[in-house]
Design an enzyme around this catalytic site. Structure first.
Site, PDB file in Angstrom:
ATOM      1  N   HIS A 112      -8.516   8.643  -0.044  1.00  0.00           N
ATOM      2  CA  HIS A 112      -9.433   7.603  -0.537  1.00  0.00           C
ATOM      3  C   HIS A 112      -9.432   6.401   0.396  1.00  0.00           C
ATOM      4  O   HIS A 112      -8.530   6.223   1.217  1.00  0.00           O
ATOM      5  CB  HIS A 112      -9.008   7.143  -1.937  1.00  0.00           C
ATOM      6  CG  HIS A 112      -9.370   8.101  -3.026  1.00  0.00           C
ATOM      7  ND1 HIS A 112      -8.574   9.175  -3.348  1.00  0.00           N
ATOM      8  CD2 HIS A 112     -10.450   8.170  -3.853  1.00  0.00           C
ATOM      9  CE1 HIS A 112      -9.148   9.852  -4.334  1.00  0.00           C
ATOM     10  NE2 HIS A 112     -10.285   9.275  -4.650  1.00  0.00           N
ATOM     11  N   LYS A 150      -8.066   1.447  -2.600  1.00  0.00           N
ATOM     12  CA  LYS A 150      -7.595   2.101  -3.831  1.00  0.00           C
ATOM     13  C   LYS A 150      -6.154   1.688  -4.145  1.00  0.00           C
ATOM     14  O   LYS A 150      -5.307   1.689  -3.256  1.00  0.00           O
ATOM     15  CB  LYS A 150      -7.710   3.628  -3.710  1.00  0.00           C
ATOM     16  CG  LYS A 150      -7.374   4.337  -5.010  1.00  0.00           C
ATOM     17  CD  LYS A 150      -7.927   5.746  -5.071  1.00  0.00           C
ATOM     18  CE  LYS A 150      -7.531   6.459  -6.359  1.00  0.00           C
ATOM     19  NZ  LYS A 150      -8.076   5.802  -7.563  1.00  0.00           N
TER      20      LYS A 150
END
Ligand SMILES: NC(=O)C1=CN([C@@H]2O[C@H](COP(=O)(O)OP(=O)(O)OC[C@H]3O[C@@H](n4cnc5c(N)ncnc54)[C@H](OP(=O)(O)O)[C@@H]3O)[C@@H](O)[C@H]2O)C=CC1
Ligand SMILES: O=C(O)C1=N[C@H](C(=O)O)C[C@H](O)C1
Length: 268
Positions: free
Chosen positions: A157, A161
């Site tokens: 990600h 995040k």
């Protein structure tokens, strides 16, 4: 039937703005409210302008309780502490609470189950059609293979995040464990570092990578002697999650109170 009045919690966030656009583009629902935390620069601003759509006549509020009381459903992709508060408020009104937030503790999950005795909660670590299909496939493939196949889940990600492993990786790991008929709590390996010794038979590993602007990549690896299966989903655009969340809210409007998943919504 009247349009479903949907409020967007955390409306200025990466997902919040996608959710505003997805509700505005969908039939059978309207954006009825939007919230951000007290002190946010977004409070008082028109939510349509913030989402790049032009004025919608709905301003961002810092009064979540009032916004929830005036809504039939809320879409909540915020943070665990905020979601737990919203779950209590949604339970008071018995409304639909779509939870996309990830990173809950076991204690948090118990509180959400309690709220679902009164609210209609649809919760999934990933609301996209593709990942939910991958979850169903992972359960089947894991059930078909024996313990000689080692299962590892790799996710990547964007650099912003804050939780790991991702909610999606946990969904996939639970599906793999269910397919094998074992408990994830007994088999999960979330960190490896130093002299770890050989891999434990039956372990379900999870590895998290973070960097750049990656929306969300997930691969389930099933590695056997002399062969390896890799099941991959790559999210290219956050609108896939937002569309799933709107679908979930519309699906939930005539359901009894309870805790549902996207697998229920999609009938997978
Ligand atoms: N299930 C799924 O399909 C998906 C889930 N997610 C999950 O959704 C969550 C949000 O992701 P993302 O949009 O990228 O994150 P962002 O940080 O961009 O957005 C979160 C928003 O929620 C706001 N917020 C936090 N606390 C409150 C509060 N008490 N009241 C109102 N607003 C609040 C934040 O405000 P502030 O900045 O002031 O803290 C921010 O605007 C994460 O948990 C992520 O993992 C993401 C994509 C898909
Ligand atoms: O934080 C994100 O961005 C995402 N979070 C969800 C997760 O934790 O799996 C879903 C998606 O992968 C994007």
């Amino acid at each position: 039937m009247n349009d479903l009045r949907i409020a967007i919690m955390g409306a200025e966030g990466r997902m919040g703005q996608q959710l505003v656009r997805a509700v505005a583009a969908s039939e059978g629902c309207v954006v009825a409210g939007a919230t951000e935390r007290p002190g946010s620069v977004a409070v008082g601003k028109d939510i349509g302008v913030l989402a790049g759509l032009g004025p919608m006549g709905v301003n961002v509020s810092d009064n979540a309780e009032a916004v929830i009381a005036a809504s039939d459903a809320i879409l909540d992709f915020t943070a665990p502490a905020a979601t737990l508060k919203f779950a209590d408020m949604a339970a008071c009104g018995g409304i639909v609470h779509v939870i996309g937030t990830t990173g809950f503790s076991q204690e948090d999950e118990a509180k959400i189950r309690a709220a679902a005795e009164r609210a209609r909660i649809i919760k999934a670590g990933n609301m996209s059609l593709g990942v939910n299909l991958l979850t169903a496939v992972t359960r089947r493939v894991s059930a078909a293979l024996d313990m000689d196949f080692d299962i590892e889940i790799v996710e990547m990600h964007h650099r912003h995040k804050v939780d790991a492993p991702s909610g999606t990786a946990l969904m996939l790991a639970h599906a793999a464990a269910d397919g094998r008929g074992v408990s994830l709590e007994d088999t999960a390996v979330r960190v490896r570092d130093g002299h770890t010794g050989p891999r434990a038979k039956g372990a379900i590993g999870m590895q998290s990578l973070r960097g750049g602007s990656v929306v969300g990549d997930h691969t389930v690896i099933l590695a056997g002697e002399g062969e390896r299966i890799e099941l991959t989903h790559r999210a290219e655009d956050r609108s896939i999650f937002a569309r799933g969340a709107v679908k979930a809210a519309l699906w939930g409007r005539d359901k009894a109170p309870g805790l549902y998943s996207m697998i229920d919504v999609l009938g997978l």
